[in-house]
Design a protein around this motif. Structure first.
Motif, PDB file in Angstrom:
ATOM      1  N   ARG A   1      34.139  54.717  41.197  1.00  0.00           N
ATOM      2  CA  ARG A   1      34.100  53.119  41.152  1.00  0.00           C
ATOM      3  C   ARG A   1      35.576  53.388  42.806  1.00  0.00           C
ATOM      4  O   ARG A   1      36.208  54.481  42.755  1.00  0.00           O
ATOM      5  N   PRO A   2      35.727  52.533  43.338  1.00  0.00           N
ATOM      6  CA  PRO A   2      36.231  52.346  44.255  1.00  0.00           C
ATOM      7  C   PRO A   2      37.563  52.704  43.237  1.00  0.00           C
ATOM      8  O   PRO A   2      38.418  51.669  42.917  1.00  0.00           O
TER       9      PRO A   2
ATOM     10  N   PRO B   1      24.648  52.176  48.497  1.00  0.00           N
ATOM     11  CA  PRO B   1      26.326  51.969  49.423  1.00  0.00           C
ATOM     12  C   PRO B   1      27.028  50.659  49.512  1.00  0.00           C
ATOM     13  O   PRO B   1      25.737  49.998  49.658  1.00  0.00           O
ATOM     14  N   ASN B   2      28.567  50.700  49.543  1.00  0.00           N
ATOM     15  CA  ASN B   2      28.518  48.764  50.129  1.00  0.00           C
ATOM     16  C   ASN B   2      28.363  49.107  51.509  1.00  0.00           C
ATOM     17  O   ASN B   2      28.604  47.976  52.660  1.00  0.00           O
TER      18      ASN B   2
ATOM     19  N   THR C   1      34.745  51.751  53.079  1.00  0.00           N
ATOM     20  CA  THR C   1      34.575  52.064  51.454  1.00  0.00           C
ATOM     21  C   THR C   1      35.497  53.173  51.633  1.00  0.00           C
ATOM     22  O   THR C   1      35.863  54.091  51.832  1.00  0.00           O
TER      23      THR C   1
ATOM     24  N   ASP D   1      34.287  53.739  48.328  1.00  0.00           N
ATOM     25  CA  ASP D   1      32.649  53.868  47.355  1.00  0.00           C
ATOM     26  C   ASP D   1      32.363  55.750  47.440  1.00  0.00           C
ATOM     27  O   ASP D   1      32.555  55.683  48.450  1.00  0.00           O
ATOM     28  N   SER D   2      32.109  55.586  46.069  1.00  0.00           N
ATOM     29  CA  SER D   2      31.996  57.334  46.032  1.00  0.00           C
ATOM     30  C   SER D   2      30.458  57.670  46.840  1.00  0.00           C
ATOM     31  O   SER D   2      30.161  58.432  47.448  1.00  0.00           O
TER      32      SER D   2
ATOM     33  N   GLU E   1      38.041  47.965  53.569  1.00  0.00           N
ATOM     34  CA  GLU E   1      38.715  48.249  51.563  1.00  0.00           C
ATOM     35  C   GLU E   1      39.115  49.501  51.561  1.00  0.00           C
ATOM     36  O   GLU E   1      40.112  49.538  50.318  1.00  0.00           O
TER      37      GLU E   1
END
Length: 355
Positions: free
Chosen positions: A10-11, A60-61, A68, A70-71, A146
């Motif tokens: 998670r982020p 993904p974001n 990001t 994000d994994s 992010e």
């Protein structure tokens, strides 16, 4: 929650958030599971250069490194971009990547010397300014990127991220100095010996000029400096295709001609497609299906160390949780071995510290 070793599932949370919540560590990941269907589409066969393959992914974001943590995004970004350094998977020590060296005499002022042969996929040269521009964009609070907090230790960060209601005093970190095309000087607000390790994270990748002319278009078709480049635009909720970069001169030579990330709505759906042979590789097997993956895929299921940590955070702004004795009691009441066995099928191990 099997995750690849490079990122949590998670982020990551800002350091300030970790400070303002009481973290009751539940379980630190002991391993991450990767499975392959055995129906790899690489034309030359398993273990040989060339060919293409598919990887299961969740949407993904972003695909712009600084935007990001994000994994799922990072799995793609790591193919597209070279960060200044990487970490040796055997013992975690720093290895040069886009940088030739990262050195400091006092652990506060760091000199990043870049490889002179780095180029972006569009032919633009990778310079110290490419890194400075990318880091400044991420560190500038109003951009809302992010990975912003990863730059908090660099001098000048508070000026770019003032308290609510106040305006930034500038849009560039005072701690970044472009000495020449291949030299970036980084001054931290305080000495920090592990700074080179941070430079292995994707947020510290460089960006070409095109990243700032149309940020939305760049996010759909990022231009990196890594071993792979985009093969068409990101097709949201469907796929992200990469192909081997002909201009790459770095140390991570691509073995395959291309890779397509097939996007699924959930890990369970992706796992079902893997079983059916509709995708070649899945890097994050759902924890609940780890025993099934081991039975189904045999030696095509591999387990690796991972850096994930799951924890229960309590809001310290709520007076009910401000008593440290209460928080300690809650922490002591958690059956960590029971949680890791019942929920994570034993693939996680109980945490005994935050680090």
């Amino acid at each position: 929650m099997h995750t690849p070793p490079h990122r949590p599932s998670r982020p990551a949370r800002p350091l300030s958030a970790l400070v303002t919540v009481a973290a009751l560590a539940l379980a630190a990941s002991a391993c991450g599971g990767t499975a392959s269907s055995g129906k790899n589409s690489a034309d030359q066969g398993p273990g040989k250069p060339g060919g293409t393959y598919t990887v299961a992914l969740t949407e993904p974001n972003h695909l712009t490194p600084g935007q990001t943590t994000d994994s799922y995004a990072i799995q793609v970004i790591q193919g597209l971009f070279d960060t200044p350094v990487t970490l040796d998977p055997k013992d975690g020590h720093v290895l040069p990547l886009a940088a030739a060296s990262v050195e400091s005499a006092d652990q506060k002022v760091w000199t990043v010397k870049l490889r002179p042969d780095g180029v972006f996929h569009n032919g633009e040269k990778v310079t110290a300014q490419s890194f400075a521009d990318a880091w400044n964009a991420a560190a500038y609070g109003p951009n809302g990127w992010e990975s912003n907090y990863y730059f908090a230790q660099i001098e000048g960060y508070p000026d770019l991220n003032p308290d609510e209601g106040q305006q930034p005093k500038g849009d560039k970190l005072s701690g970044l100095k472009v000495v020449d095309d291949t030299t970036l000087q980084v001054t931290l607000s305080a000495p920090f010996s592990q700074f080179p390790m941070m430079l292995a994270f994707t947020a510290f990748a460089p960006l070409p000029k095109a990243a700032f002319t149309d940020t939305k278009a760049f996010d759909a078709h990022p231009v990196g400096n890594g071993p792979f480049q985009m093969d068409g635009d990101w097709v949201h909720d469907q796929k992200i295709a990469l192909k081997k970069s002909a201009s790459y001169a770095g140390t991570r030579k691509a073995m395959a001609d291309g890779v397509t990330f097939k996007i699924f709505t959930s890990k369970d759906t992706a796992f079902t497609e893997l079983q059916a042979g509709n995708v070649d590789i899945m890097t994050t097997v759902p924890a609940a299906r780890a025993p099934e993956a081991k039975r189904t895929f045999g030696d095509r299921y591999s387990v690796r160390p991972s850096g994930t940590m799951d924890y229960l955070g309590l809001p310290l702004w709520d007076k009910r949780f401000q008593n440290p004795e209460l928080r300690r009691a809650l922490s002591m009441a958690i059956d960590r071995p029971g949680v890791t066995q019942a929920i994570y099928n034993g693939v996680f191990k109980p945490a005994d510290s935050v680090v």
